[in-house]
Design a protein around this motif. Sequence first.
Motif, PDB file in Angstrom:
ATOM      1  N   VAL A  66       0.880  -1.254   0.094  1.00 43.06           N
ATOM      2  CA  VAL A  66       0.170  -0.021   0.080  1.00 43.06           C
ATOM      3  C   VAL A  66       0.897   1.244  -0.004  1.00 43.06           C
ATOM      4  CG1 VAL A  66      -1.664   1.395   1.426  1.00 43.06           C
ATOM      5  CG2 VAL A  66      -2.093  -1.076   0.942  1.00 43.06           C
ATOM      6  N   LEU A  67       1.835   1.169   0.934  1.00 34.32           N
ATOM      7  CA  LEU A  67       2.853   2.398   0.788  1.00 34.32           C
ATOM      8  C   LEU A  67       3.550   2.521  -0.448  1.00 34.32           C
ATOM      9  CD1 LEU A  67       4.515   4.546   2.277  1.00 34.32           C
ATOM     10  CD2 LEU A  67       6.191   2.656   2.913  1.00 34.32           C
ATOM     11  N   LEU A  68       3.984   1.295  -1.085  1.00 39.06           N
ATOM     12  CA  LEU A  68       4.540   1.504  -2.380  1.00 39.06           C
ATOM     13  C   LEU A  68       3.697   1.908  -3.629  1.00 39.06           C
ATOM     14  CD1 LEU A  68       7.005   0.794  -4.307  1.00 39.06           C
ATOM     15  CD2 LEU A  68       6.306  -1.479  -4.553  1.00 39.06           C
ATOM     16  N   ALA A  69       2.422   1.553  -3.734  1.00 36.08           N
ATOM     17  CA  ALA A  69       1.208   1.914  -4.490  1.00 36.08           C
ATOM     18  C   ALA A  69       1.086   3.404  -4.254  1.00 36.08           C
ATOM     19  CB  ALA A  69       0.121   1.246  -4.259  1.00 36.08           C
ATOM     20  N   GLY A  70       0.922   3.935  -3.057  1.00 34.30           N
ATOM     21  CA  GLY A  70       0.681   5.438  -2.903  1.00 34.30           C
ATOM     22  C   GLY A  70       1.990   6.338  -3.353  1.00 34.30           C
ATOM     23  N   ILE A  71       3.163   5.735  -3.027  1.00 34.60           N
ATOM     24  CA  ILE A  71       4.348   6.573  -3.762  1.00 34.60           C
ATOM     25  C   ILE A  71       4.493   6.637  -5.399  1.00 34.60           C
ATOM     26  CG2 ILE A  71       6.680   6.636  -4.020  1.00 34.60           C
ATOM     27  CD1 ILE A  71       6.812   5.515  -1.151  1.00 34.60           C
ATOM     28  N   VAL A  72       3.950   5.477  -5.945  1.00 35.20           N
ATOM     29  CA  VAL A  72       3.954   5.246  -7.127  1.00 35.20           C
ATOM     30  C   VAL A  72       2.782   6.338  -7.943  1.00 35.20           C
ATOM     31  CG1 VAL A  72       3.347   3.838  -9.388  1.00 35.20           C
ATOM     32  CG2 VAL A  72       4.893   2.804  -7.454  1.00 35.20           C
ATOM     33  N   LEU A  73       1.648   6.241  -7.133  1.00 42.19           N
ATOM     34  CA  LEU A  73       0.348   7.188  -7.787  1.00 42.19           C
ATOM     35  C   LEU A  73       0.648   8.430  -7.722  1.00 42.19           C
ATOM     36  CD1 LEU A  73      -2.470   4.865  -6.428  1.00 42.19           C
ATOM     37  CD2 LEU A  73      -2.050   5.425  -8.728  1.00 42.19           C
ATOM     38  N   ASP A  74       1.493   9.074  -6.423  1.00 42.63           N
ATOM     39  CA  ASP A  74       1.671  10.431  -6.281  1.00 42.63           C
ATOM     40  C   ASP A  74       2.944  10.628  -5.434  1.00 42.63           C
ATOM     41  OD1 ASP A  74       1.725  13.200  -5.755  1.00 42.63           O
ATOM     42  OD2 ASP A  74      -0.291  13.215  -5.058  1.00 42.63           O
ATOM     43  N   PRO A  75       4.062  10.743  -6.295  1.00 44.71           N
ATOM     44  CA  PRO A  75       5.452  10.636  -5.498  1.00 44.71           C
ATOM     45  C   PRO A  75       5.642  11.815  -4.902  1.00 44.71           C
ATOM     46  CG  PRO A  75       5.720  10.097  -7.664  1.00 44.71           C
ATOM     47  CD  PRO A  75       4.475  10.507  -7.540  1.00 44.71           C
ATOM     48  N   GLY A  76       4.783  12.933  -4.902  1.00 46.85           N
ATOM     49  CA  GLY A  76       4.874  14.156  -4.174  1.00 46.85           C
ATOM     50  C   GLY A  76       4.030  14.168  -2.858  1.00 46.85           C
ATOM     51  N   ASP A  77       3.327  13.267  -2.674  1.00 48.03           N
ATOM     52  CA  ASP A  77       2.455  13.222  -1.568  1.00 48.03           C
ATOM     53  C   ASP A  77       2.917  11.914  -0.518  1.00 48.03           C
ATOM     54  OD1 ASP A  77       0.591  13.548   0.325  1.00 48.03           O
ATOM     55  OD2 ASP A  77      -1.399  13.258  -0.707  1.00 48.03           O
ATOM     56  N   LEU A  78       3.762  11.936  -0.140  1.00 44.70           N
ATOM     57  CA  LEU A  78       4.243  10.607   0.804  1.00 44.70           C
ATOM     58  C   LEU A  78       3.569  10.703   2.002  1.00 44.70           C
ATOM     59  CD1 LEU A  78       8.070  11.067   0.466  1.00 44.70           C
ATOM     60  CD2 LEU A  78       6.829   9.520  -1.009  1.00 44.70           C
ATOM     61  N   THR A  79       3.118  11.860   2.528  1.00 48.02           N
ATOM     62  CA  THR A  79       2.108  11.567   3.780  1.00 48.02           C
ATOM     63  C   THR A  79       1.018  10.804   3.696  1.00 48.02           C
ATOM     64  OG1 THR A  79       2.850  13.892   4.411  1.00 48.02           O
ATOM     65  CG2 THR A  79       0.854  13.284   5.566  1.00 48.02           C
ATOM     66  N   THR A  80       0.274  10.917   2.582  1.00 46.82           N
ATOM     67  CA  THR A  80      -0.932  10.141   2.577  1.00 46.82           C
ATOM     68  C   THR A  80      -0.603   8.614   2.170  1.00 46.82           C
ATOM     69  OG1 THR A  80      -2.121  11.907   1.325  1.00 46.82           O
ATOM     70  CG2 THR A  80      -2.904   9.730   0.826  1.00 46.82           C
ATOM     71  N   ALA A  81       0.474   8.286   1.514  1.00 50.23           N
ATOM     72  CA  ALA A  81       0.819   6.883   1.227  1.00 50.23           C
ATOM     73  C   ALA A  81       1.104   6.222   2.743  1.00 50.23           C
ATOM     74  CB  ALA A  81       2.207   6.968   0.436  1.00 50.23           C
ATOM     75  N   VAL A  82       2.101   7.131   3.455  1.00 49.43           N
ATOM     76  CA  VAL A  82       2.383   6.560   4.654  1.00 49.43           C
ATOM     77  C   VAL A  82       1.147   6.391   5.701  1.00 49.43           C
ATOM     78  CG1 VAL A  82       3.563   7.103   6.999  1.00 49.43           C
ATOM     79  CG2 VAL A  82       4.824   7.348   4.808  1.00 49.43           C
ATOM     80  N   ALA A  83       0.169   7.300   5.662  1.00 51.48           N
ATOM     81  CA  ALA A  83      -0.903   7.229   6.383  1.00 51.48           C
ATOM     82  C   ALA A  83      -1.684   6.036   6.205  1.00 51.48           C
ATOM     83  CB  ALA A  83      -1.847   8.600   6.315  1.00 51.48           C
ATOM     84  N   PHE A  84      -1.850   5.737   4.482  1.00 53.14           N
ATOM     85  CA  PHE A  84      -2.689   4.521   4.368  1.00 53.14           C
ATOM     86  C   PHE A  84      -2.004   3.409   4.861  1.00 53.14           C
ATOM     87  CE2 PHE A  84      -5.609   7.011   1.930  1.00 53.14           C
ATOM     88  CZ  PHE A  84      -6.716   6.765   1.763  1.00 53.14           C
ATOM     89  N   SER A  85      -0.654   3.075   4.837  1.00 52.35           N
ATOM     90  CA  SER A  85       0.218   2.081   5.075  1.00 52.35           C
ATOM     91  C   SER A  85       0.015   1.922   6.603  1.00 52.35           C
ATOM     92  CB  SER A  85       1.758   2.653   4.908  1.00 52.35           C
ATOM     93  OG  SER A  85       2.375   1.324   5.299  1.00 52.35           O
TER      94      SER A  85
END
Length: 239
Positions: free
Chosen positions: A115-134
């Motif tokens: 989920v973290l990896l997918a979030g980064i792939v989808l929006d590299p500029g928004d790491l906060t959301t990727a980490v939050a979902f992870s």
Amino acid sequence: MVVRTIVRLTLATLFGSRRGLLLYILPAVFVGLCVLLALTVDDKSGLQVALLQQFGLAVILPLVALVAGTGAIASEIDDGSIVYLLSKPIKRSTIILTKAAVAVGVVLVLGALPVLLAGIVLDPGDLTTAVAFSIGSLVAGIAYVAIFIALSVFSGNAVTIGLIYSLLWESVMGQYVDGAKVLSVQQWSLALISNLTDAPRVESAVKLPIATILLLAVVILGLTLAITKLRSLILSTAE
């Protein structure tokens, strides 16, 4: 030494069967889809949140937790190999808690991290959301593992029941039916996620304090029921 043996047996059970292939296939398909969309979709506004919530958190994570949670003990009960552990002077709580820890570790590696990896792939500029979902995915995964381990000890149809619960309740009812949202692990984890990120459209039907209490209650209740039922299984075997 005892814990190490339980861990080894649990991992062998999880990854030594065909069902264990799903643990690799599900996150691979999810990340692959996110990569494909990231490369082909021009307007990516809202894409990250939509995929992480509606596909990652609502579908992939419960299924990974289902395979990990039921696979940790259900197959051993079904084929009778659990007797090997039950015949040893090992606390039933040690068996359940160790298997739950292994399942949570699997959910972390093959659920939360994808989920973290997918979030980064989808929006590299928004790491906060990727980490939050992870983080939210891991918390939800812990609750799912407790539910599915308890279900495995109580029912021989744990996989079927768990699949119906994952796909019907969490993926459909938990997203779209207002009354059901309050009792959805997905919504409880979204309460945490919404407090970790300012991304739009990340909302929960449950407030964070209530969600925290419900998550803890489900984990404690699920593991307690599993331990209690496992104690009765050894009595039945002895008889």
